[in-house]
Design a protein around this motif. Structure first.
Motif, mmCIF file in Angstrom:
data_model
loop_
_atom_site.group_PDB
_atom_site.id
_atom_site.type_symbol
_atom_site.label_atom_id
_atom_site.label_comp_id
_atom_site.label_asym_id
_atom_site.label_seq_id
_atom_site.Cartn_x
_atom_site.Cartn_y
_atom_site.Cartn_z
ATOM 1 N N PRO A 24 2.068 11.139 10.393
ATOM 2 C CA PRO A 24 3.079 10.126 10.018
ATOM 3 C C PRO A 24 2.479 8.741 9.836
ATOM 4 N N ILE A 25 1.456 8.434 10.674
ATOM 5 C CA ILE A 25 0.816 7.119 10.547
ATOM 6 C C ILE A 25 0.095 7.018 9.201
ATOM 7 N N GLY A 26 -0.596 8.092 8.834
ATOM 8 C CA GLY A 26 -1.270 8.106 7.542
ATOM 9 C C GLY A 26 -0.286 7.979 6.393
ATOM 10 N N PHE A 27 0.853 8.683 6.551
ATOM 11 C CA PHE A 27 1.894 8.608 5.524
ATOM 12 C C PHE A 27 2.406 7.170 5.380
ATOM 13 N N ALA A 28 2.641 6.530 6.558
ATOM 14 C CA ALA A 28 3.134 5.145 6.533
ATOM 15 C C ALA A 28 2.101 4.216 5.895
ATOM 16 N N ILE A 29 0.819 4.456 6.209
ATOM 17 C CA ILE A 29 -0.239 3.628 5.603
ATOM 18 C C ILE A 29 -0.224 3.790 4.087
ATOM 19 N N GLY A 30 -0.033 5.028 3.639
ATOM 20 C CA GLY A 30 0.045 5.265 2.194
ATOM 21 C C GLY A 30 1.162 4.466 1.550
ATOM 22 N N ILE A 31 2.336 4.437 2.197
ATOM 23 C CA ILE A 31 3.468 3.686 1.651
ATOM 24 C C ILE A 31 3.130 2.193 1.602
ATOM 25 N N VAL A 32 2.490 1.703 2.689
ATOM 26 C CA VAL A 32 2.118 0.282 2.720
ATOM 27 C C VAL A 32 1.141 -0.034 1.595
ATOM 28 N N VAL A 33 0.174 0.867 1.376
ATOM 29 C CA VAL A 33 -0.809 0.637 0.300
ATOM 30 C C VAL A 33 -0.110 0.609 -1.056
ATOM 31 N N ILE A 34 0.897 1.494 -1.234
ATOM 32 C CA ILE A 34 1.655 1.478 -2.496
ATOM 33 C C ILE A 34 2.308 0.113 -2.697
ATOM 34 N N LEU A 35 2.957 -0.393 -1.662
ATOM 35 C CA LEU A 35 3.681 -1.662 -1.793
ATOM 36 C C LEU A 35 2.718 -2.825 -2.026
ATOM 37 N N VAL A 36 1.603 -2.822 -1.290
ATOM 38 C CA VAL A 36 0.614 -3.884 -1.502
ATOM 39 C C VAL A 36 0.048 -3.787 -2.920
ATOM 40 N N GLY A 37 -0.182 -2.563 -3.364
ATOM 41 C CA GLY A 37 -0.715 -2.359 -4.707
ATOM 42 C C GLY A 37 0.212 -2.883 -5.783
ATOM 43 N N LEU A 38 1.537 -2.812 -5.527
ATOM 44 C CA LEU A 38 2.486 -3.317 -6.519
ATOM 45 C C LEU A 38 2.264 -4.785 -6.787
ATOM 46 N N VAL A 39 1.779 -5.498 -5.761
ATOM 47 C CA VAL A 39 1.550 -6.935 -5.914
ATOM 48 C C VAL A 39 0.164 -7.197 -6.490
ATOM 49 N N ILE A 40 -0.831 -6.455 -6.009
ATOM 50 C CA ILE A 40 -2.220 -6.770 -6.366
ATOM 51 C C ILE A 40 -2.664 -6.026 -7.624
ATOM 52 N N ASN A 41 -2.564 -4.714 -7.598
ATOM 53 C CA ASN A 41 -3.058 -3.911 -8.717
ATOM 54 C C ASN A 41 -2.260 -2.616 -8.768
ATOM 55 N N PRO A 42 -1.132 -2.604 -9.483
ATOM 56 C CA PRO A 42 -0.248 -1.436 -9.456
ATOM 57 C C PRO A 42 -0.939 -0.155 -9.892
ATOM 58 N N LYS A 43 -1.791 -0.240 -10.913
ATOM 59 C CA LYS A 43 -2.352 1.002 -11.443
ATOM 60 C C LYS A 43 -3.338 1.629 -10.470
ATOM 61 N N LEU A 44 -4.237 0.837 -9.913
ATOM 62 C CA LEU A 44 -5.296 1.407 -9.079
ATOM 63 C C LEU A 44 -4.851 1.567 -7.637
ATOM 64 N N ILE A 45 -4.480 0.453 -6.995
ATOM 65 C CA ILE A 45 -4.218 0.500 -5.557
ATOM 66 C C ILE A 45 -2.955 1.302 -5.256
#
Ligand code: FES
Length: 321
Positions: A24-45
């Motif tokens: 679950p922690i890994g899953f949550a990290i994945g979601i956080v990375v998706i959201l951060v990526g939306l701001v920084i680099n949607p395609k890659l991150i």
């Protein structure tokens, strides 16, 4: 009465508690990375985040559907109905296995349904502002249209597919030629100021005589982008009818609630024609015409500061009086 102790061979048999898991922690990290990526680099991150979320989500769901021994649950209805616990044989493992399976299945199913519902909605809601919007070039016609030093209010269609809803206006002046600092050659110079107010986006108007008063006809042309019109004008600046912001002829804000200078269009010359490129934002302009020093920033929306302390705490705004 002594409490029932777990057997040493099967220490998990006491457990109604699910075994701890890092998935679950890994899953949550994945979601956080998706959201951060939306701001920084949607395609890659965001893609990396989605991959992390999918992998850990799968592992989490798989673990959740295993029994406490780490074996896949096999449901045998007949056996469950017929096997009776005998004296001295704990009945807990059978009950735990079933309840744990149901618990895991419920969590897994809930996660899948939640993901199916929220991920597309979040994607449609959040992604568009972060994805680069396609910029359209706009053909404003031959350079001979623009006399040196003359201002025009140009109206044009940005996207022919959208038609009139994409009609925009800009204040255009031919500055003659300037020396390109890199090639040392003379190149055409144009001042092309967007009329979109930098307060909340109303169309600013040129202050000063224009059109028939000047005895100069409106120039109408048809280009690849559709009809283009040029109204001759002698601006003394630009004013916004909505809340009174004022700008000088180079687009610098001089009064009112607008937060910066007017945006400008980039341009290029292609086969002797003036081609508008995308807009960029400007904090201020020092000087005029081809000699002006323009403080450029990437294109931002109305109301957004591009420099100074206000840009750091945007969207918080200092009080206006
Ligand atoms: S939109 Fe121009 S002053 Fe408010």
């Amino acid at each position: 009465m002594e409490p029932e102790q777990p057997s040493p061979e099967n220490p998990h048999e006491d457990g109604h508690l699910p075994s701890p898991s890092l998935w679950p922690i890994g899953f949550a990290i994945g979601i956080v990375v998706i959201l951060v990526g939306l701001v920084i680099n949607p395609k890659l991150i965001s893609s990396i985040g989605a991959a992390i979320a999918i992998v850990f989500g799968f592992l989490w769901a798989r673990d959740a559907t295993r029994d406490l021994r780490g074996e896949p649950v096999e449901i045998e209805p007949e056996r469950r109905e017929t096997v009776e616990p005998t004296a001295g044989e704990p009945s807990v493992p059978e009950a735990v296995t079933r309840s744990h399976f149901l618990e895991g299945a419920t969590i897994g199913l809930g996660a899948v349904i939640g993901g199916l519902i929220t991920v597309p909605v979040a994607g449609f809601a959040l992604l568009p502002p972060f994805l680069g919007q396609k910029q359209h070039k706009v053909d404003l016609g031959p350079l001979s249209t623009f006399g040196i030093g003359e201002w025009f209010i140009a109206t044009f269609i940005v996207d022919p597919a959208q038609g009139e809803v994409s009609r925009r206006a800009a204040f255009v002046r031919n500055n003659g030629t300037v020396t390109d600092p890199s090639t040392k050659k003379q190149v055409p110079s144009f001042t092309i100021i967007s009329n979109r107010c930098t307060h909340v986006g109303c169309p600013t108007q040129a202050n000063g005589p224009q059109g028939a008063i000047l005895g100069k006809p409106t120039i109408k042309q048809r280009t690849a982008n559709g009809p283009v019109e040029f109204v001759p004008v002698i601006p003394a600046g630009y004013g916004c009818p909505c809340h009174g912001s004022q700008f000088d002829t180079e687009g610098n804000r001089t009064a009112g609630p607008a937060v910066r200078a007017l945006d400008r269009y980039g341009f290029e010359i292609d086969h002797g024609r003036l081609i508008l490129l995308s807009t960029y934002s400007v904090s201020k302009v020092v000087g005029t015409g081809g000699q002006a020093q323009i403080y450029k920033y990437k294109s931002t929306g109305p109301g957004q500061h591009v420099d100074g302390p206000e840009a750091w705490w945007y969207p918080l705004q200092p009080p206006h009086h």
